[in-house]
Write an enzyme that holds these catalytic residues in place. Structure first.
Site, mmCIF file in Angstrom:
data_model
loop_
_atom_site.group_PDB
_atom_site.id
_atom_site.type_symbol
_atom_site.label_atom_id
_atom_site.label_comp_id
_atom_site.label_asym_id
_atom_site.label_seq_id
_atom_site.Cartn_x
_atom_site.Cartn_y
_atom_site.Cartn_z
ATOM 1 N N HIS A 238 0.909 -0.988 0.044
ATOM 2 C CA HIS A 238 0.072 -0.006 0.032
ATOM 3 C C HIS A 238 1.009 1.119 -0.093
ATOM 4 C CE1 HIS A 238 -2.903 3.256 1.287
ATOM 5 N NE2 HIS A 238 -3.893 2.320 0.922
ATOM 6 N N GLU B 35 -3.127 3.245 -7.306
ATOM 7 C CA GLU B 35 -3.661 4.395 -6.566
ATOM 8 C C GLU B 35 -2.339 5.552 -6.795
ATOM 9 O OE1 GLU B 35 -5.441 3.348 -2.501
ATOM 10 O OE2 GLU B 35 -3.723 2.601 -2.451
#
Lengths: 214, 214, 214, 214
Positions: B85, B133
């Protein structure tokens, strides 16, 4: 074949090894280059040898302390750089950033990785070349082309599956001309080596033996 | 569409959000799951919701302190895990190791990355899915599908060019049902979201609005 | 003496070891506690044993993925946390941040370090205790109090020179009651241990032997 | 007062700034030095200016790629090195290792840290000097001696409480001679600065103004 000699932080004379690489380069069809520490780049480049950096950081001009800026490395005489060597592992986002920084400064790039899956990943980042170096073989004197030839062939396949233009180099354990020939037969277009030349009593003789069968 | 709600370290009640996700999941064709902190995994999984970990380390059973072991995460009730992430960026070799650790424990994997080049790299590592992202959009409330639709399409193309089986999720800025639909039209098979649900006054209502157009 | 049993990511049953620690704690003047993985904190704390975290991150509530938040660890039942274990080395600024995060959540802190100089540094950060664990002795079964008693005495002196309130624990190689007694004679107020209990066929017996001479 | 000019990776001419530092050094009782990038060390040292490295790694001669070896940095002409700059934060164990590596190569050391607690920690590691640089002030042009004078005094006290021999420098926001004087009045024996000189149109004039009140 491309033969890139990584001087690491070995206690060798970087200029003496650079001169050996430069001189042997003139006697062979192979392409030889040397990668010294950042603090030695200028002196090494002044010998006329093809000079590479060992690392560049994913940064631009600005507020960064203790980093290797691609433009400074290029200005000091480097024409290429290793990225993500097994002794300098980077985050994926930083490999991407370092490849982009190197390209911005017109440095050729070799991104190192451990295994075929990671080689495929490295190839996706737009590097000129990738180098497969199974960590368990580094410094052993057993070449990956002999210990585990499938790794080299699988790495070549993985790279080609992602980017048909990227070259594959082979590292870890290369020390003889036969190792280099074997790597080439498995599809590698070059080799990374270090102690076999940098720690040799006679680097010129070591290099001559290495390129003799090419 | 797969909707994965990342609870991060937000000051929400993880069980209450989990129950909302579980309940709304039963009203829609979409697949909903929630990713709590490691210390909350068991309580969240006990609600019956599909539970994911936020991270697993590239390790096995052994001498590791303060790490997230894939087997322990699975035993606590997780069926999948985020890896890399943007708030937990890993070295390339460690993403590879974390994907392998997750697969060893039968955890589904989503590897996050910043841009299409890194998505191609992530796809080469054998993950079940990748999530794009762009860091500059995280937490902005502007969905990547609107701010930069090319990024999503290019990520889908990059992933497909490397591994035709891998799914692409879309993160960053997703907060409405229209955002989810737009992501799907660009080729994404799911979305990552966080504050839009986890910090909502009424997580159930937020989720219902999100899945309504699906 | 404080005896903190670190379960690392060993393949032990964390609840069974926790129950053994809890039960033996009731038979001795020593203070016993156990540090499980984050995903096991709740189940371990429910046994009633004194429970510690293996790590907390230098963060607050907010946008953090895959991190250990001190408040969540405390809510799961931990009353203390290790910081900077040799298997989870942190930046100096992050040790400081983790100590502050732990204190914010009323967690007791033990900051680990390799040698007396680093113990002095750790003591300057306001931790409740510091633990000296020479990396070369971890997992060897040779206690630091025997292999290198000067390290323990020097660590006690270094800590006292910086903060007269801080306790010093002794880790690495502790496996018998004699080791614990020897550590105490050198000035340590506790010990860290791991495999000697967590990997024992009979953890209760191992703990009883450990606390018997105390 | 010691004035150390960090050139970071600014787009300045390192030799031109080095010559300015060298020339102004001859006109003042203050001690002036300059810290260029590793690739510029030799050219900068050849000007005769006192030359510092921006970073050295916690390594020795051997198999390390892309690292700054203290001996190589010294051989290139550096007489000191920054360690743990806020743009190059290190693990506690690595600060210790870098200080030891620098001392092995007879390099003077300045360990940077964020706040008084970390300054105490840095002082425990045997560095010659420590430098307090609150991260929130770096690059603001507001000197720490003005924005938060207590930080400087507390850092001086923290350092003295741990090691009565260690010097304290003051960084962050220093740009005028008055800032340097103020730092000295708070107990600092020197300052770190960067953009105020390295990015000045006329570095010589900037330096002259800086040392004028000393």
């Amino acid at each position: 074949m491309f033969v890139l000699v990584n001087l690491k932080t070995y206690p060798c004379d970087p200029v003496a090894v650079a001169e050996a690489v430069r001189d042997v380069n003139e006697t062979t069809d192979a392409r030889l280059a040397v990668a010294p520490q950042a603090a030695h780049l200028e002196r090494v480049a002044e010998t006329g040898v093809e000079t590479w950096a060992q690392h560049v950081d994913p940064i631009d001009y600005g507020s960064n302390t203790g980093h290797a800026l691609a433009e400074s490395v290029a200005e000091a005489g480097a024409v290429g750089t290793l990225i993500n060597h097994s002794e300098q592992r980077l985050k994926l986002a930083d490999i991407d950033g370092s490849v982009q920084a190197a390209q911005r400064a017109d440095l050729e790039t070799v991104v190192c990785a451990n295994n075929p899956a990671q080689i495929g990943a490295a190839a996706a980042l737009g590097s000129d070349a990738v180098a497969v170096e199974p960590p368990e073989l580094i410094g052993t004197g057993t070449p990956v082309s002999q210990a585990d030839p499938d790794v080299v062939e699988d790495a070549v396949d993985a790279a080609a599956g992602v980017d048909s233009e990227v070259s594959v180099l082979c590292g870890a354990g290369i020390s003889t001309g036969d190792d280099v020939v074997a790597a080439g037969e498995l599809g590698a277009e070059g080799v990374l080596l270090a102690s076999g030349v940098a720690k040799a009593d006679d680097p010129t003789a070591a290099l001559e033996a290495l390129v003799d069968p090419l």
